[in-house]
Write a protein that holds these residues in place. Structure first.
Motif, short mmCIF file in Angstrom:
data_model
loop_
_atom_site.label_atom_id
_atom_site.label_comp_id
_atom_site.label_asym_id
_atom_site.label_seq_id
_atom_site.Cartn_x
_atom_site.Cartn_y
_atom_site.Cartn_z
N ALA A 1 43.17 32.21 104.23
CA ALA A 1 42.65 32.93 102.93
C ALA A 1 43.15 32.26 101.63
O ALA A 1 44.36 31.52 101.88
CB ALA A 1 43.06 34.44 103.29
N ILE B 1 50.26 40.65 102.78
CA ILE B 1 49.53 39.38 102.72
C ILE B 1 48.87 38.98 101.38
O ILE B 1 48.91 37.85 101.14
CB ILE B 1 47.99 39.74 103.59
CG1 ILE B 1 48.40 39.75 105.14
CG2 ILE B 1 46.95 38.55 103.69
CD1 ILE B 1 47.33 40.39 106.16
N HIS C 1 48.87 44.74 104.66
CA HIS C 1 47.74 44.14 103.75
C HIS C 1 48.37 43.93 102.54
O HIS C 1 47.94 42.67 101.75
CB HIS C 1 46.64 45.15 103.62
CG HIS C 1 45.80 45.76 104.79
ND1 HIS C 1 45.04 46.54 104.84
CD2 HIS C 1 45.82 44.90 105.81
CE1 HIS C 1 44.60 46.58 106.17
NE2 HIS C 1 45.02 45.45 106.70
N ARG D 1 43.35 37.96 111.47
CA ARG D 1 41.79 37.81 111.16
C ARG D 1 40.92 38.91 110.75
O ARG D 1 40.01 39.07 110.07
CB ARG D 1 41.28 37.10 112.34
CG ARG D 1 41.66 35.70 112.76
CD ARG D 1 40.84 34.88 113.68
NE ARG D 1 41.38 34.01 113.90
CZ ARG D 1 42.06 33.46 115.15
NH1 ARG D 1 42.38 34.57 115.89
NH2 ARG D 1 42.69 32.26 115.41
N ASP E 1 38.81 40.45 102.27
CA ASP E 1 37.74 39.98 101.58
C ASP E 1 36.48 40.87 101.21
O ASP E 1 35.97 40.85 100.17
CB ASP E 1 37.12 38.76 102.79
CG ASP E 1 36.24 37.87 102.03
OD1 ASP E 1 36.49 37.00 101.36
OD2 ASP E 1 34.96 38.34 102.05
N LEU F 1 42.20 39.95 107.04
CA LEU F 1 41.35 38.86 106.33
C LEU F 1 39.94 39.51 106.02
O LEU F 1 39.46 39.45 104.82
CB LEU F 1 41.61 37.47 106.54
CG LEU F 1 43.00 37.13 106.59
CD1 LEU F 1 43.07 35.48 107.26
CD2 LEU F 1 43.76 37.14 105.50
N VAL G 1 45.94 31.39 108.78
CA VAL G 1 46.08 32.64 109.74
C VAL G 1 47.46 32.41 110.72
O VAL G 1 48.03 33.32 110.80
CB VAL G 1 44.93 32.46 110.71
CG1 VAL G 1 44.96 33.53 111.77
CG2 VAL G 1 43.50 32.96 109.77
N LYS H 1 38.32 34.95 102.02
CA LYS H 1 38.74 34.33 103.54
C LYS H 1 37.83 33.06 103.83
O LYS H 1 36.78 32.73 103.14
CB LYS H 1 38.20 35.61 104.39
CG LYS H 1 38.29 35.07 105.96
CD LYS H 1 37.90 36.21 106.81
CE LYS H 1 38.11 35.73 108.45
NZ LYS H 1 37.24 34.48 108.76
#
Length: 272
Positions: free
Chosen positions: A56, A10, A7, A37, A44, A40, A22, A51
């Motif tokens: 995103a 990302i 995370h 997915r 979000d 995200l 993605v 997202k």
């Protein structure tokens, strides 16, 4: 890679690039697209990114502030498009290795968003919002000034903050102010004025970010004269009294509308 580590990676990639698909995230993190997915969706919901179908993007700090309450949120919504253009133009003035102070203001929050993807900067700020934005982006070093904390603007002020600023030296200061006139920079908050003055004393180059609504406003506290300002980044030609004072002081005006017009002319000439 553990989920929380994925995370954070990302968030780092989205912050650096502004927008990531993605497919890109799945390939770079070596996990399935379905896993990305789900990640995200969760991020979000936590408000850490935005997202959209297929990817995103960075959730704008400005957008979150506009949806908030209080004087700072109200100021954030004013002249937002002009402030974004000013922030982008100011960000283009920086190079890797630069050191800079950034004070607290609505335009400097947008400036922090604009430099979030840059690397190699050393940033000193009294704004927790700005510190968070810049540290989440590229490979930058961030120092957060301590002091008395103001919740509305998420800033530190007061004598402790001023003392800590005096421990640093930087190449640049990027500042916002409440008002500009023929005498120079003015503000409406004494504590924020002290912060700006302290930063100006510790740098080589002072760049002021201010939209045209600040021209010839009646400020209360004097921040600095034009002879202390290297550049003004704004969205319109300054009025005659301010333009004259800037010329006498050797202050450069960078006007975003002219920058946009220049790029448009350049694009047209290439087509021709």
């Amino acid at each position: 890679m553990r989920p929380h580590e994925r995370h954070e990676e990302i968030i780092r990639l989205v912050t650096r690039r502004g927008e990531v698909s993605v497919d890109q995230l799945a390939d770079e993190l070596e996990v399935s697209r379905e896993t990305i997915r789900r990640d995200l969706v969760g991020l979000d919901e936590l408000g850490r990114l935005q997202k959209f179908h297929g990817g995103a993007k960075l959730r704008s700090i400005a957008a979150m502030e506009i949806g908030g309450e209080g004087p700072f949120a109200a100021r954030m919504a004013e002249n937002l498009s002009a402030k974004r253009q000013i922030a982008k133009a100011a960000a283009s003035l920086l190079s890797p290795g630069d050191s800079l102070f950034i004070d607290t203001g609505t335009t400097t929050v947008l400036f922090a968003e604009a430099i979030a993807g840059l690397s190699g900067l050393t940033v000193i700020t009294n704004s927790t919002r700005i510190a968070s934005l810049v540290s989440a982006g590229g490979d930058n070093k961030v120092f957060l000034i301590g002091g008395a904390f103001s919740m509305d603007a998420s800033e530190t002020v007061g004598s402790l903050a001023v003392e800590q600023i005096a421990r640093f030296r930087a190449r640049h200061a990027f500042l916002t102010v409440g008002a500009l006139d023929g005498t120079g920079l003015l503000d409406f908050d004494e504590a924020e004025t002290q912060i700006a003055r302290a930063m100006i004393e510790r740098v080589e180059t002072v760049t002021v970010l201010a939209d045209a609504s600040k021209f010839n406003k009646r400020g209360i506290f004097e921040v600095a004269g034009w002879d202390h300002v290297s550049r003004l980044v704004t969205d319109a030609e300054p009025p005659a009294n301010i333009a004259h004072a800037m010329e006498m002081a050797g202050t450069l005006a960078i006007i975003t509308t002219q920058c946009l017009d220049s790029r448009t002319r350049s694009s047209k000439s290439k087509l021709l």
